[in-house]
Design a protein around this motif. Structure first.
Motif, short mmCIF file in Angstrom:
data_model
loop_
_atom_site.label_atom_id
_atom_site.label_comp_id
_atom_site.label_asym_id
_atom_site.label_seq_id
_atom_site.Cartn_x
_atom_site.Cartn_y
_atom_site.Cartn_z
N TYR A 90 98.04 -16.27 43.47
CA TYR A 90 96.76 -16.28 44.18
C TYR A 90 95.78 -17.26 43.55
O TYR A 90 95.18 -18.08 44.24
N VAL A 91 95.64 -17.19 42.24
CA VAL A 91 94.68 -18.06 41.55
C VAL A 91 95.10 -19.53 41.66
O VAL A 91 94.31 -20.39 42.07
N SER A 92 96.34 -19.83 41.32
CA SER A 92 96.76 -21.23 41.24
C SER A 92 96.83 -21.91 42.61
O SER A 92 96.37 -23.04 42.77
N TYR A 93 97.39 -21.23 43.59
CA TYR A 93 97.53 -21.88 44.90
C TYR A 93 96.22 -21.91 45.68
O TYR A 93 96.03 -22.78 46.54
N ASN A 94 95.29 -21.04 45.37
CA ASN A 94 93.95 -21.17 45.94
C ASN A 94 93.25 -22.40 45.37
O ASN A 94 92.55 -23.11 46.09
N ILE A 95 93.45 -22.64 44.08
CA ILE A 95 92.88 -23.86 43.48
C ILE A 95 93.51 -25.09 44.14
O ILE A 95 92.80 -26.02 44.54
N GLY A 96 94.82 -25.09 44.26
CA GLY A 96 95.51 -26.22 44.90
C GLY A 96 95.04 -26.43 46.33
O GLY A 96 94.78 -27.56 46.76
N TYR A 97 94.93 -25.35 47.07
CA TYR A 97 94.51 -25.45 48.47
C TYR A 97 93.07 -25.93 48.59
O TYR A 97 92.74 -26.70 49.48
N SER A 98 92.22 -25.49 47.66
CA SER A 98 90.83 -25.92 47.71
C SER A 98 90.70 -27.42 47.44
O SER A 98 89.77 -28.06 47.92
N LEU A 99 91.63 -27.99 46.67
CA LEU A 99 91.61 -29.44 46.45
C LEU A 99 91.85 -30.20 47.74
O LEU A 99 91.31 -31.29 47.94
N ILE A 100 92.64 -29.63 48.64
CA ILE A 100 92.87 -30.26 49.94
C ILE A 100 91.62 -30.11 50.80
O ILE A 100 91.14 -31.06 51.40
N ASN A 101 91.07 -28.90 50.86
CA ASN A 101 89.91 -28.64 51.71
C ASN A 101 88.65 -29.37 51.26
O ASN A 101 87.77 -29.64 52.06
N LYS A 102 88.54 -29.65 49.96
CA LYS A 102 87.38 -30.38 49.45
C LYS A 102 87.62 -31.88 49.42
O LYS A 102 86.88 -32.62 48.79
N ASN A 103 88.68 -32.30 50.08
CA ASN A 103 89.04 -33.72 50.21
C ASN A 103 89.31 -34.41 48.88
O ASN A 103 89.23 -35.62 48.79
N VAL A 104 89.64 -33.65 47.86
CA VAL A 104 90.00 -34.26 46.58
C VAL A 104 91.37 -34.92 46.72
O VAL A 104 91.59 -36.02 46.22
N LEU A 105 92.27 -34.27 47.43
CA LEU A 105 93.62 -34.80 47.59
C LEU A 105 93.97 -35.15 49.03
O LEU A 105 94.99 -35.77 49.27
N SER A 106 93.17 -34.76 49.99
CA SER A 106 93.56 -34.93 51.39
C SER A 106 93.54 -36.39 51.83
O SER A 106 94.13 -36.72 52.85
N THR A 107 92.87 -37.27 51.10
CA THR A 107 92.88 -38.68 51.48
C THR A 107 94.20 -39.33 51.11
O THR A 107 94.53 -40.39 51.63
N ASN A 108 94.94 -38.70 50.25
CA ASN A 108 96.24 -39.22 49.83
C ASN A 108 97.28 -38.83 50.86
O ASN A 108 97.25 -37.74 51.42
N LEU A 109 98.23 -39.73 51.09
CA LEU A 109 99.31 -39.48 52.05
C LEU A 109 100.07 -38.20 51.70
O LEU A 109 100.48 -37.47 52.57
N TYR A 110 100.24 -37.94 50.42
CA TYR A 110 100.97 -36.77 49.96
C TYR A 110 100.04 -35.74 49.31
O TYR A 110 100.41 -35.09 48.34
#
Length: 137
Positions: A90-110
């Motif tokens: 719960y803790v780790s994958y929420n952190i990972g998912y929040s990186l996508i939602n906050k556009n930290v990683l979503s600009t990357n193709l992968y």
């Protein structure tokens, strides 16, 4: 004195054995996550939950019998193990998912894949600490 050195050696080796077991269950779990996500089109949450679930089953068996050489009762051990796994997940994958939602990683193709790998790292650290000091102490 000899017993003290032996105890230290056995405790320090748990990290090495945990990493070895982790390589096995992570390889299987992450491979399954990426297969479900990229080949079968499952969502982030379903893919990570199933992949980590299969990895957790492998992890429990190997960590109980090999890493920590624990005599913990399976009834108690499985409950504690699941608790640690679910909290770590719960803790780790929420952190990972929040990186996508906050556009930290979503600009990357992968971006989604990178967030899964980052979350897997956090998951591993939390899982080790929980298993070492709670489940298989």
């Amino acid at each position: 004195m000899h017993q003290t050195i032996k105890n230290y050696y056995n405790k320090s080796n748990t990290v090495i054995r945990f990493i070895g077991v982790g390589i096995i269950n992570t390889t299987i779990g992450i491979s399954l996550i990426f297969l479900l996500l990229n080949v079968f089109g499952f969502s982030y949450w379903i893919s990570t939950f199933i992949g980590n679930g299969i990895g957790a089953i492998i992890s429990y068996i190997l960590n109980r019998n090999f890493t920590f050489n624990s005599n913990v009762n399976n009834k108690k051990g499985i409950v504690l193990f699941l608790f640690v796994i679910l909290v770590s997940y719960y803790v780790s994958y929420n952190i990972g998912y929040s990186l996508i939602n906050k556009n930290v990683l979503s600009t990357n193709l992968y971006g989604e894949e990178l967030s899964i790998l980052f979350a897997a790292f956090i998951y591993t650290v939390l899982n080790y600490l929980g298993q070492r000091y709670l489940t298989f102490k």
